[in-house]
Design a protein around this motif. Structure first.
Motif, PDB file in Angstrom:
ATOM      1  N   HIS A  65       0.823  -1.207   0.000  1.00  0.00           N
ATOM      2  CA  HIS A  65       0.000   0.000   0.000  1.00  0.00           C
ATOM      3  C   HIS A  65       0.860   1.260   0.000  1.00  0.00           C
ATOM      4  CE1 HIS A  65      -3.952  -1.882   0.589  1.00  0.00           C
ATOM      5  NE2 HIS A  65      -3.318  -2.767   1.352  1.00  0.00           N
ATOM      6  N   GLY A  66       0.418   2.254  -0.755  1.00  0.00           N
ATOM      7  CA  GLY A  66       1.089   3.533  -0.785  1.00  0.00           C
ATOM      8  C   GLY A  66       0.487   4.545   0.154  1.00  0.00           C
ATOM      9  N   ASN A  67      -0.662   4.181   0.751  1.00  0.00           N
ATOM     10  CA  ASN A  67      -1.320   5.026   1.742  1.00  0.00           C
ATOM     11  C   ASN A  67      -1.787   4.162   2.909  1.00  0.00           C
ATOM     12  OD1 ASN A  67      -1.417   7.900   0.857  1.00  0.00           O
ATOM     13  ND2 ASN A  67      -2.383   7.021  -0.958  1.00  0.00           N
ATOM     14  N   GLY A  68      -2.448   4.794   3.872  1.00  0.00           N
ATOM     15  CA  GLY A  68      -2.838   4.095   5.086  1.00  0.00           C
ATOM     16  C   GLY A  68      -3.729   2.890   4.844  1.00  0.00           C
ATOM     17  N   ILE A  69      -3.675   1.934   5.783  1.00  0.00           N
ATOM     18  CA  ILE A  69      -4.465   0.700   5.708  1.00  0.00           C
ATOM     19  C   ILE A  69      -5.657   0.832   6.643  1.00  0.00           C
ATOM     20  CG2 ILE A  69      -4.419  -1.789   6.119  1.00  0.00           C
ATOM     21  CD1 ILE A  69      -1.319  -1.523   5.513  1.00  0.00           C
ATOM     22  N   ASN A  70      -6.860   0.638   6.091  1.00  0.00           N
ATOM     23  CA  ASN A  70      -8.101   0.875   6.823  1.00  0.00           C
ATOM     24  C   ASN A  70      -8.783  -0.388   7.321  1.00  0.00           C
ATOM     25  OD1 ASN A  70      -7.951   3.686   6.313  1.00  0.00           O
ATOM     26  ND2 ASN A  70      -8.918   3.392   4.309  1.00  0.00           N
ATOM     27  N   SER A  71      -8.525  -1.510   6.678  1.00  0.00           N
ATOM     28  CA  SER A  71      -9.282  -2.717   7.015  1.00  0.00           C
ATOM     29  C   SER A  71      -8.460  -3.963   6.729  1.00  0.00           C
ATOM     30  CB  SER A  71     -10.586  -2.763   6.199  1.00  0.00           C
ATOM     31  OG  SER A  71     -11.356  -3.912   6.498  1.00  0.00           O
ATOM     32  N   GLU A 113      -2.825 -14.887  17.240  1.00  0.00           N
ATOM     33  CA  GLU A 113      -2.007 -13.781  16.755  1.00  0.00           C
ATOM     34  C   GLU A 113      -2.875 -12.583  16.415  1.00  0.00           C
ATOM     35  OE1 GLU A 113       1.389 -16.571  14.577  1.00  0.00           O
ATOM     36  OE2 GLU A 113      -0.262 -15.708  13.408  1.00  0.00           O
ATOM     37  N   LEU A 114      -2.249 -11.421  16.389  1.00  0.00           N
ATOM     38  CA  LEU A 114      -2.937 -10.187  16.037  1.00  0.00           C
ATOM     39  C   LEU A 114      -2.187  -9.519  14.891  1.00  0.00           C
ATOM     40  CD1 LEU A 114      -5.254  -8.163  17.062  1.00  0.00           C
ATOM     41  CD2 LEU A 114      -3.353  -6.917  18.129  1.00  0.00           C
ATOM     42  N   TYR A 115      -2.943  -9.018  13.920  1.00  0.00           N
ATOM     43  CA  TYR A 115      -2.361  -8.231  12.840  1.00  0.00           C
ATOM     44  C   TYR A 115      -2.971  -6.831  12.883  1.00  0.00           C
ATOM     45  CZ  TYR A 115      -0.427 -12.521  10.833  1.00  0.00           C
ATOM     46  OH  TYR A 115       0.283 -13.675  10.644  1.00  0.00           O
ATOM     47  N   SER A 116      -2.146  -5.821  12.629  1.00  0.00           N
ATOM     48  CA  SER A 116      -2.622  -4.440  12.662  1.00  0.00           C
ATOM     49  C   SER A 116      -2.122  -3.690  11.438  1.00  0.00           C
ATOM     50  CB  SER A 116      -2.153  -3.739  13.939  1.00  0.00           C
ATOM     51  OG  SER A 116      -0.736  -3.727  14.027  1.00  0.00           O
ATOM     52  N   GLY A 117      -2.947  -2.767  10.952  1.00  0.00           N
ATOM     53  CA  GLY A 117      -2.576  -1.941   9.808  1.00  0.00           C
ATOM     54  C   GLY A 117      -2.643  -0.481  10.190  1.00  0.00           C
ATOM     55  N   GLY A 118      -1.726   0.328   9.661  1.00  0.00           N
ATOM     56  CA  GLY A 118      -1.677   1.720  10.069  1.00  0.00           C
ATOM     57  C   GLY A 118      -1.517   2.688   8.922  1.00  0.00           C
ATOM     58  N   LYS A 119      -1.557   3.965   9.272  1.00  0.00           N
ATOM     59  CA  LYS A 119      -1.342   5.026   8.292  1.00  0.00           C
ATOM     60  C   LYS A 119       0.104   5.065   7.823  1.00  0.00           C
ATOM     61  CE  LYS A 119      -5.055   8.275   9.449  1.00  0.00           C
ATOM     62  NZ  LYS A 119      -5.359   9.667   9.865  1.00  0.00           N
ATOM     63  N   ASP A 120       0.980   4.346   8.515  1.00  0.00           N
ATOM     64  CA  ASP A 120       2.378   4.257   8.084  1.00  0.00           C
ATOM     65  C   ASP A 120       2.556   3.248   6.951  1.00  0.00           C
ATOM     66  OD1 ASP A 120       1.958   1.900   9.446  1.00  0.00           O
ATOM     67  OD2 ASP A 120       3.440   2.284  11.017  1.00  0.00           O
ATOM     68  N   CYS A 121       1.429   2.707   6.448  1.00  0.00           N
ATOM     69  CA  CYS A 121       1.408   1.756   5.324  1.00  0.00           C
ATOM     70  C   CYS A 121       1.938   0.378   5.706  1.00  0.00           C
ATOM     71  CB  CYS A 121       2.184   2.281   4.119  1.00  0.00           C
ATOM     72  SG  CYS A 121       1.678   3.915   3.562  1.00  0.00           S
ATOM     73  N   ASN A 122       2.162   0.142   6.989  1.00  0.00           N
ATOM     74  CA  ASN A 122       2.700  -1.140   7.449  1.00  0.00           C
ATOM     75  C   ASN A 122       1.609  -2.030   8.035  1.00  0.00           C
ATOM     76  OD1 ASN A 122       5.438  -0.614   6.829  1.00  0.00           O
ATOM     77  ND2 ASN A 122       5.651   0.600   8.701  1.00  0.00           N
ATOM     78  N   GLY A 139      -7.352  -3.495   2.860  1.00  0.00           N
ATOM     79  CA  GLY A 139      -7.908  -2.432   2.038  1.00  0.00           C
ATOM     80  C   GLY A 139      -7.346  -1.103   2.492  1.00  0.00           C
ATOM     81  N   GLY A 140      -6.935  -0.263   1.523  1.00  0.00           N
ATOM     82  CA  GLY A 140      -6.237   0.949   1.890  1.00  0.00           C
ATOM     83  C   GLY A 140      -6.879   2.237   1.421  1.00  0.00           C
ATOM     84  N   SER A 141      -6.358   3.340   1.929  1.00  0.00           N
ATOM     85  CA  SER A 141      -6.838   4.664   1.565  1.00  0.00           C
ATOM     86  C   SER A 141      -6.548   4.984   0.107  1.00  0.00           C
ATOM     87  CB  SER A 141      -6.184   5.729   2.454  1.00  0.00           C
ATOM     88  OG  SER A 141      -6.538   5.544   3.804  1.00  0.00           O
ATOM     89  N   ASP A 142      -5.627   4.234  -0.510  1.00  0.00           N
ATOM     90  CA  ASP A 142      -5.309   4.424  -1.922  1.00  0.00           C
ATOM     91  C   ASP A 142      -6.267   3.666  -2.838  1.00  0.00           C
ATOM     92  OD1 ASP A 142      -4.470   1.920  -1.169  1.00  0.00           O
ATOM     93  OD2 ASP A 142      -2.375   2.181  -1.738  1.00  0.00           O
ATOM     94  N   GLY A 143      -7.278   2.991  -2.250  1.00  0.00           N
ATOM     95  CA  GLY A 143      -8.230   2.221  -3.041  1.00  0.00           C
ATOM     96  C   GLY A 143      -7.748   0.829  -3.384  1.00  0.00           C
ATOM     97  N   ARG A 175     -12.192   3.957  -6.655  1.00  0.00           N
ATOM     98  CA  ARG A 175     -11.675   5.289  -6.974  1.00  0.00           C
ATOM     99  C   ARG A 175     -11.205   6.027  -5.719  1.00  0.00           C
ATOM    100  NH1 ARG A 175     -15.187   8.774  -8.622  1.00  0.00           N
ATOM    101  NH2 ARG A 175     -17.045   7.605  -8.025  1.00  0.00           N
ATOM    102  N   PHE A 176     -11.843   5.694  -4.565  1.00  0.00           N
ATOM    103  CA  PHE A 176     -11.475   6.352  -3.318  1.00  0.00           C
ATOM    104  C   PHE A 176     -11.154   5.302  -2.261  1.00  0.00           C
ATOM    105  CE2 PHE A 176     -14.620   9.562  -5.107  1.00  0.00           C
ATOM    106  CZ  PHE A 176     -13.626  10.328  -5.709  1.00  0.00           C
ATOM    107  N   SER A 177     -10.967   5.756  -1.045  1.00  0.00           N
ATOM    108  CA  SER A 177     -10.525   4.918   0.071  1.00  0.00           C
ATOM    109  C   SER A 177     -11.407   3.684   0.285  1.00  0.00           C
ATOM    110  CB  SER A 177     -10.510   5.769   1.344  1.00  0.00           C
ATOM    111  OG  SER A 177     -10.201   4.983   2.470  1.00  0.00           O
ATOM    112  N   VAL A 178     -10.776   2.518   0.418  1.00  0.00           N
ATOM    113  CA  VAL A 178     -11.481   1.287   0.791  1.00  0.00           C
ATOM    114  C   VAL A 178     -11.609   1.261   2.308  1.00  0.00           C
ATOM    115  CG1 VAL A 178     -11.392  -1.232   0.828  1.00  0.00           C
ATOM    116  CG2 VAL A 178     -10.676   0.012  -1.224  1.00  0.00           C
TER     117      VAL A 178
END
Length: 378
Positions: A34-40, A341-350, A54-58, A91-94
């Motif tokens: 992802h090139g932008n934050g991860i939302n889901s 286990e837990l997985y997390s996604g952030g605005k740092d694209c990680n 799914g990310g803010s970059d669609g 086209r927009f954020s997922v």
């Protein structure tokens, strides 16, 4: 259709007691796409092997969580993705991604572009698309339904949309909220029961078979009409309610609001259990994607809180720890019950993996911060 894994880890067949202290797994990376934050994030329940993001970059990415190399240090690779060059990319954020609960051959995504899309995993082609008048904040398919294929959708409209995958139409509308619907969740216990959360401070429980009205509107004051509560009668929170999550057995429901409160409800009676979690910081203006454990004793809630993840014991309300590893705000997290286990996604694209650190059991009089986890048979 179903993806067939090349190999599988041996499942845990016997119950174990582990001493858990979740820590960042420094030996496991998740490929950065992802090139932008991860939302889901969502992990398919069939095998617990493939994860959607799914990310803010669609962009939407499918990851294989299996360690095929068998090396101690490895990277979870992206199997495929719906990138910016894909003709059907959002086209927009997922905002939400979810696997079809019974088969890895299909997944769903919804976006700020006012659409819900149904995808064929094998071809990455759209099987169906639903259009809405307003921004889509959340959608959810029942994890247990056998008699319906309804996708509940929360949008900028106060009306909850039910999309039927069989007919390809929005078959039903639930009316009762007064503002945008920020989160929706089907009960994992009763396939026709749906919970919805809105910016109108209310949480409603519905039986979607009923033509008129909802089953109940959750009341934070449990019906006690006092001067302090008279203006907030039948509200779940004193602010926007933007997070919903059922416990795995469906007996309780957790909600989070912008009043910086998390509440635990008896999903059968609608009663506020009055568990006190203290201040639960919530600065999100859209849906908050938090997670709960499954198969643990006690059970935990994992709540994004700035660049950290707050871990609470669900039934006592204790803040156990704060998980630190992201460099920017955490957008979502998902729990993998097979390996705890837990997985997390952030605005740092990680995307970060958090694993239980196994240690020798510590006597009760030595530490009051040890969490005992009972790993149930799977």
């Amino acid at each position: 259709m179903r993806w067939e894994p090349a190999c599988r880890f041996t499942s845990l067949k016997q119950p174990f007691t582990w001493v858990l202290s979740l820590e960042l797994n420094k030996d496991r990376d998740v490929e950065r796409i992802h090139g932008n934050g991860i939302n889901s994030l969502d992990i398919e329940p069939v095998e617990g092997r493939y994860m959607l993001s799914g990310g803010s970059d669609g962009v939407i990415v499918v990851y294989d969580l299996e360690n095929l190399s068998r090396k101690p240090t490895y990277t979870c690779k992206a199997v495929c993705s719906v990138g910016r060059s894909h003709p059907d990319v959002h086209r927009f954020s997922v905002e939400t991604v979810q696997w079809y609960p019974h088969d890895t051959g299909m997944f769903t995504s919804s976006s700020f572009d006012k659409t819900l899309k149904i995808w064929d995993t094998n071809t990455l082609q759209i099987a169906d698309v639903f259009h809405f008048e307003g921004t889509v904040y959340s959608h959810h398919m029942s994890p247990i339904a056998t008699k319906h294929c309804l996708v509940a959708v929360g949008t900028k409209s106060p009306k909850v949309q039910l999309c039927d995958l069989k007919s390809g139409s929005c078959s039903h509308i639930l009316q009762g909220h007064r503002q945008e619907v920020l989160a929706v969740s089907w009960s994992p216990r009763h396939e026709y029961i749906l919970a919805t959360a809105s910016a109108d401070s209310k949480v409603k429980l519905w039986d979607v078979r009923r033509a008129s009205g909802c089953l109940t509107t959750l009341d934070q004051h449990n019906g006690e009409k006092t001067k302090a509560s008279s203006e907030a009668a039948n509200t779940a929170h004193n602010g926007r309610v933007n997070g919903l999550c059922y416990m795995s057995d469906g007996l309780h429901l957790l909600t989070i609001g912008t009043d910086d409160r998390m509440r635990l409800w008896n999903s059968s009676t609608g009663e506020n259990t009055l568990v006190n979690y203290g201040k639960v910081r919530n600065e999100s203006r859209k849906g908050l994607k938090f997670a709960v454990s499954c198969g643990c004793s006690p059970e935990f809630a994992f709540v994004p809180c700035g660049s950290t993840i707050a871990v609470y014991t669900v039934f006592s309300g204790e803040l156990v720890t704060m998980l630190r590893g992201h460099y920017n705000n955490v957008g979502c997290c998902v729990f993998q019950p097979n390996f705890q286990e837990l997985y997390s996604g952030g605005k740092d694209c990680n995307i970060l993996a958090w694993i239980p650190a196994l240690r020798e059991p510590v006597p009760d009089d030595v530490s009051d911060k040890v969490i005992i986890i009972n790993i149930l048979s799977v």
